[in-house]
Design a protein around this motif. Sequence first.
Motif, PDB file in Angstrom:
ATOM      1  N   MET A  54      72.056  45.920  38.387  1.00 13.95           N
ATOM      2  CA  MET A  54      72.967  44.970  37.751  1.00 13.95           C
ATOM      3  C   MET A  54      72.389  43.550  37.788  1.00 13.95           C
ATOM      4  N   VAL A  55      71.712  43.186  38.873  1.00 12.78           N
ATOM      5  CA  VAL A  55      71.094  41.866  38.963  1.00 12.78           C
ATOM      6  C   VAL A  55      69.988  41.738  37.927  1.00 12.78           C
ATOM      7  N   MET A  56      69.165  42.780  37.787  1.00 10.06           N
ATOM      8  CA  MET A  56      68.095  42.739  36.796  1.00 10.06           C
ATOM      9  C   MET A  56      68.656  42.715  35.381  1.00 10.06           C
ATOM     10  N   ALA A  57      69.761  43.437  35.126  1.00  8.05           N
ATOM     11  CA  ALA A  57      70.368  43.442  33.802  1.00  8.05           C
ATOM     12  C   ALA A  57      70.961  42.075  33.466  1.00  8.05           C
ATOM     13  N   ALA A  58      71.388  41.345  34.466  1.00 12.63           N
ATOM     14  CA  ALA A  58      71.952  40.017  34.241  1.00 12.63           C
ATOM     15  C   ALA A  58      70.867  38.954  34.121  1.00 12.63           C
ATOM     16  N   GLY A  59      69.602  39.348  34.251  1.00 11.16           N
ATOM     17  CA  GLY A  59      68.510  38.410  34.078  1.00 11.16           C
ATOM     18  C   GLY A  59      67.918  37.918  35.371  1.00 11.16           C
TER      19      GLY A  59
END
Length: 97
Positions: A54-59
């Motif tokens: 989720m952190v990677m998907a949020a940038g």
Amino acid sequence: MNPNNFQRMLDEDVERLAPEKYERIVSTVWGNLGFLRMLGDVADLYMSQMVGVMVMAAGGAGPETQNNANHIPPNTPDRPDQNGPIGGGPQSPEITR
């Protein structure tokens, strides 16, 4: 040590139950606890990884950049955007040498 009333009541209930029924109840309870423990292990394994996704998907930065001590995040003064000139000097073509 004298048992309290609740311990005596438990002993009386166990004596009233047939041994097969008592063993079935105990095995069912332990089976349910084992299943819940397995669910907890799966949640522990995948939930921690899901937070990273989720952190990677949020940038946010991925795990490979967090372990690299030489990593400089993009668009910082030490590493400008890929489209701009290198260095922090003036952007005008008349001033360049």
